[in-house]
Scaffold this active site. Sequence first.
Site, PDB file in Angstrom:
ATOM      1  N   ALA A  29       0.837  -1.203   0.000  1.00 31.58           N
ATOM      2  CA  ALA A  29       0.000   0.000   0.000  1.00 31.58           C
ATOM      3  C   ALA A  29       0.868   1.247   0.000  1.00 31.58           C
ATOM      4  CB  ALA A  29      -0.924  -0.027   1.216  1.00 31.58           C
ATOM      5  N   ASN A  30       0.261   2.410   0.169  1.00 29.04           N
ATOM      6  CA  ASN A  30       1.027   3.661   0.262  1.00 29.04           C
ATOM      7  C   ASN A  30       0.343   4.587   1.268  1.00 29.04           C
ATOM      8  OD1 ASN A  30      -0.893   5.518  -1.203  1.00 29.04           O
ATOM      9  ND2 ASN A  30      -0.569   3.953  -2.766  1.00 29.04           N
ATOM     10  N   ARG A  31       0.920   5.759   1.498  1.00 25.46           N
ATOM     11  CA  ARG A  31       0.475   6.629   2.593  1.00 25.46           C
ATOM     12  C   ARG A  31      -0.693   7.553   2.250  1.00 25.46           C
ATOM     13  NH1 ARG A  31       4.249   5.745   6.394  1.00 25.46           N
ATOM     14  NH2 ARG A  31       6.356   5.296   5.642  1.00 25.46           N
ATOM     15  N   SER A  32      -1.308   7.397   1.090  1.00 28.36           N
ATOM     16  CA  SER A  32      -2.417   8.277   0.734  1.00 28.36           C
ATOM     17  C   SER A  32      -3.563   8.140   1.734  1.00 28.36           C
ATOM     18  CB  SER A  32      -2.917   7.915  -0.671  1.00 28.36           C
ATOM     19  OG  SER A  32      -4.145   8.555  -0.927  1.00 28.36           O
ATOM     20  N   ALA A  95      -3.925   7.414  -5.338  1.00 28.92           N
ATOM     21  CA  ALA A  95      -2.513   7.001  -5.430  1.00 28.92           C
ATOM     22  C   ALA A  95      -2.534   5.507  -5.751  1.00 28.92           C
ATOM     23  CB  ALA A  95      -1.805   7.271  -4.112  1.00 28.92           C
TER      24      ALA A  95
END
Length: 221
Positions: A29-32, A95
Site C-alpha cells: 500500500a502507500n500513505r495516501s 494514489a
Amino acid sequence: DGPKPLAGKKAIVTSGPTHEPIDPVRYIANRSSGRQGHAIAAALARLGADVTLVSGPVTIPDPVGVRMLHVERAEEMRDAVLAALPADVAVMVAAVADWRVASAADQKLKKHPGESIPTLALTENPDILKTVGHHTTRPKLVIGFAAETQDVEANARLKLERKGADLIVANDVSPSTGIMGGTRNSVKLIRRDGIEQWPDLSKDEVAERLAALIAEQLMQR
Ligand code: C5P
C-alpha cells in the site's frame, strides 16, 4: 445552498490508495489518506454534480451527497471507473499502486525454519488515468494529480501528454512537506497553455478552487 453550476453534469473521482494483496492477510500500500480526493468529490457535489467517488481503503468518512464505490485493488478501481463512464469530468486523485504482486498467494505465506526467504515478483497495474484519457468515451475534462518528490514540473508535463489529460495538479510530496497524509496542500496546475502556482491551502480549499475551475471549464465547452 449556493449556486449549482454543475447541475446535470456527471463526475467520476478516484481517491485514496490501493491495496495490492501479497497473500490473504498481507498487502502492498502507500500513505495516501484520501483527503484530497474525497474533498474534491464533496466540492463537486456541492456545486450540483452527480458524483461517483471510487475510493481505495481509507479511514476517513464517505463524503455526503456522492455515489460511493469502495474498492481495494487497482484493477477493481479501473473496472469501477470504466463502469461509471460516460461522464463530463474525471478527476483521478487516487494514489494507485504502480505494481501488484504477479501471483498473490491463496494461503498465508508461512515462515519455515531453514527455508529460503520469499521474493515478490511484481507486474504492472493498469494506468486508470491513461485509460480514461484515451478512452472512446473520454470525458470532456480529464484531470490527473502528480505526486512527485523531484522535478515536479517536468514530470507533470510528461504526464499531461502521456496520459491524455487536460490538466495535471502537481504537488511535491517530499516527506518534509507533510502533504501526503496531511491536511494541507501546495499545488501547481499544469496545462498545455501554461502553469499556475496556487498558494499553500487546505485540501478543502484546493478542492473548492478546483471544483470552481471545473464548473468554469464545463460551461465554456
Ligand atoms: O504516473 P503517476 O502515478 O505519478 O500519475 C499520477 C496520476 O495518474 C494520478 O492522477 C493518478 O490518480 C493516476 N494514476 C492512475 N492509475 C495508475 C497510476 C496513476 O489513474 N495506475
